[in-house]
Structures are given as structure tokens and as C-alpha cells.
Design a protein around this motif. Sequence first.
Motif, PDB file in Angstrom:
ATOM      1  N   ASN A   8       0.845  -1.197   0.000  1.00 57.36           N
ATOM      2  CA  ASN A   8       0.000   0.000   0.000  1.00 57.36           C
ATOM      3  C   ASN A   8       0.879   1.245   0.000  1.00 57.36           C
ATOM      4  O   ASN A   8       2.006   1.216   0.484  1.00 57.36           O
ATOM      5  N   THR A   9       0.341   2.314  -0.505  1.00 60.09           N
ATOM      6  CA  THR A   9       0.927   3.661  -0.604  1.00 60.09           C
ATOM      7  C   THR A   9       1.879   3.807  -1.787  1.00 60.09           C
ATOM      8  O   THR A   9       2.696   2.942  -2.063  1.00 60.09           O
ATOM      9  N   ASN A  10       1.746   4.918  -2.497  1.00 59.85           N
ATOM     10  CA  ASN A  10       2.791   5.380  -3.402  1.00 59.85           C
ATOM     11  C   ASN A  10       3.584   6.436  -2.632  1.00 59.85           C
ATOM     12  O   ASN A  10       3.303   6.697  -1.455  1.00 59.85           O
ATOM     13  N   PHE A  11       4.570   7.067  -3.266  1.00 60.97           N
ATOM     14  CA  PHE A  11       5.426   7.978  -2.510  1.00 60.97           C
ATOM     15  C   PHE A  11       4.669   9.209  -2.014  1.00 60.97           C
ATOM     16  O   PHE A  11       4.872   9.672  -0.893  1.00 60.97           O
ATOM     17  N   GLN A  12       3.780   9.741  -2.839  1.00 60.85           N
ATOM     18  CA  GLN A  12       3.006  10.913  -2.408  1.00 60.85           C
ATOM     19  C   GLN A  12       2.151  10.572  -1.196  1.00 60.85           C
ATOM     20  O   GLN A  12       2.082  11.344  -0.230  1.00 60.85           O
TER      21      GLN A  12
ATOM     22  N   ALA B 203       8.665   2.642  14.043  1.00 59.55           N
ATOM     23  CA  ALA B 203       9.178   2.366  12.699  1.00 59.55           C
ATOM     24  C   ALA B 203       8.028   2.240  11.724  1.00 59.55           C
ATOM     25  O   ALA B 203       6.907   1.887  12.103  1.00 59.55           O
ATOM     26  N   VAL B 204       8.309   2.546  10.455  1.00 59.01           N
ATOM     27  CA  VAL B 204       7.361   2.283   9.379  1.00 59.01           C
ATOM     28  C   VAL B 204       8.051   1.404   8.340  1.00 59.01           C
ATOM     29  O   VAL B 204       9.249   1.521   8.113  1.00 59.01           O
ATOM     30  N   CYS B 205       7.275   0.516   7.742  1.00 58.04           N
ATOM     31  CA  CYS B 205       7.815  -0.438   6.764  1.00 58.04           C
ATOM     32  C   CYS B 205       7.068  -0.271   5.438  1.00 58.04           C
ATOM     33  O   CYS B 205       6.052  -0.932   5.196  1.00 58.04           O
ATOM     34  N   PRO B 206       7.556   0.614   4.576  1.00 58.42           N
ATOM     35  CA  PRO B 206       6.896   0.870   3.294  1.00 58.42           C
ATOM     36  C   PRO B 206       7.182  -0.244   2.286  1.00 58.42           C
ATOM     37  O   PRO B 206       8.057  -1.093   2.505  1.00 58.42           O
ATOM     38  N   PRO B 207       6.477  -0.239   1.146  1.00 59.38           N
ATOM     39  CA  PRO B 207       6.810  -1.166   0.062  1.00 59.38           C
ATOM     40  C   PRO B 207       8.235  -0.926  -0.434  1.00 59.38           C
ATOM     41  O   PRO B 207       8.751   0.200  -0.367  1.00 59.38           O
ATOM     42  N   MET B 208       8.852  -1.957  -0.970  1.00 63.57           N
ATOM     43  CA  MET B 208      10.252  -1.899  -1.396  1.00 63.57           C
ATOM     44  C   MET B 208      10.590  -0.715  -2.315  1.00 63.57           C
ATOM     45  O   MET B 208      11.617  -0.056  -2.117  1.00 63.57           O
TER      46      MET B 208
END
Length: 260
Positions: free
Chosen positions: A13-17, A38-43
Motif C-alpha cells: 500500500n501507498t505510493n510515494f506521495q 518504525a514504518v515499513c513501506p513497500p520496497m
Amino acid sequence: MRRIFIAGNWKMNTNFQEAKELIDAIYQQTNSHDIDVAVCPPMPYLSSVSNYIKENEHQKSLQIKVGAQNMHWEEKGAYTGEVSGTMLQDVGCTYVVLGHSERRALFSETNNGINKKIHKALALGLLPILCIGETLEEREKGKEKEIIEKQLLEGLTDLLPSQIETCTLAYEPVWAIGTGKTASPEIAQDMHAFIRKTLTEKYGKNVSDSVRIQYGGSVKPQNIQELIAQNDIDGALIGGASLKADSFSKIIEICSLSGK
């Protein structure tokens, strides 16, 4: 004294914006807290999110670290689609989530493969978050502790006590992930206490007292206070609620005021 650790697993989930807007809102809705976050964004967005946090953290009171959702146990090679721990380091990761139930169920990850990833992560200085948890079928058959012990001990095979102390464990009952169902505080505490008892028996009390054990599975502001009040629950690995700044920030706030 174990320091509370709240981590948001954004999954796919989430794009950079969207990530920037989420981080900005979390900053706006939280103050300085004596807990780890901590946050764990997509690769694809690890580097961008890490850089964005570094550019803004000097203005903020809340410190946010970045974690990845997976990694390979080799540093380089012909592994199309995979990402190495050295790459995660290069883009600013501190943590890496390993053995999540979705990885186990959907991508056939094994305890042995997860163990290899943990060894590599620790060798590189990354801090693993090892996920363990039973399915509803396994719990209904009374096998939940057998499953948890197997995942735990095989995941930690051949690690030194000093290495295990740097790991975070995340107990996530599979039947509670994304279902809206949450293990009662009593069920969660019982499993966390069992995990800590297993660590004591295998690795000694010093290790057991040092390792943080998060709870994961439909964590939200409405249930975090009862969960974090339990003796052996040291934080949370949060899915859906981490994608909404108001809920994630509220969880951070509640945990920071818990007195643990």
C-alpha cells in the motif's frame, strides 16, 4: 526494562506521495515519546521514504525508523525480483520484517529459509522482526503452542544469545490478521508468556528478559491499551491501522502513556 516498539507494516500500500502525506500527518499528530517507532513501506519507496524522514526529522520531536518487509539471505546473485540486506542498508533501513504469515502462506517461506535471512540480517547489522503465529485451524486443534515453539526455535537456530537479544519477535495469530478479530488480552498475554518461557528454557533468563515481543493482528486504538498493559507485550506490529495517521498516532500516544 524493555522499551516499547510500535511498527507499521504498510504491506503493498501507498505510493510515494501517499507515504509523504502519511508521515507528515503522523508527525503533526504526535509529540516526543520514549518509545521506538518504525514504518515499513513497500520496497520501491524505501529509499524515498528514508530520505524524506531524514530531511524532516531534525524539525520533529518523534523519531521514526524505516524497516523493510522482506529480504533475501544472499548479498547478490541471480535472484530475479529479490532484494538483499546490503541494498536495504544502502537505502537507510534499520529493521527488516521476516517470516510474516503472508510470506509463509502465499510465498511458501519456510522456517529454514527465514532462519537464513535472520542470520544474514544480523551479520549486516539489520534488526530483524521475526513473525510467528498459528492459524485458526491449528488453534482449534490445540496445536498453537506447538506451532509457535517450532517457528520460534527453528527461526532462531544457531544464533548466539547476544544476537537473539537484538531481535524483535512479533506474535501474530493468523486468524486475527486483517480479519477485525483480535486475540483477547488474556489470549495474547498467554502466548507472549509462553514465548518468553520458551526463550528462558532454551537461551536463559537474560535473553528472555531482553527480547521484545510485539503483538500483531487487527491492532487499533480501541484495543491497544489493554494489550500493552499485559506483562509480556512490548509493542505492536500494525497493519491496517498504520495506514491512517490518526489511528497510528493514537496508538503511539497511548503506548507512550502506558507507564511501561
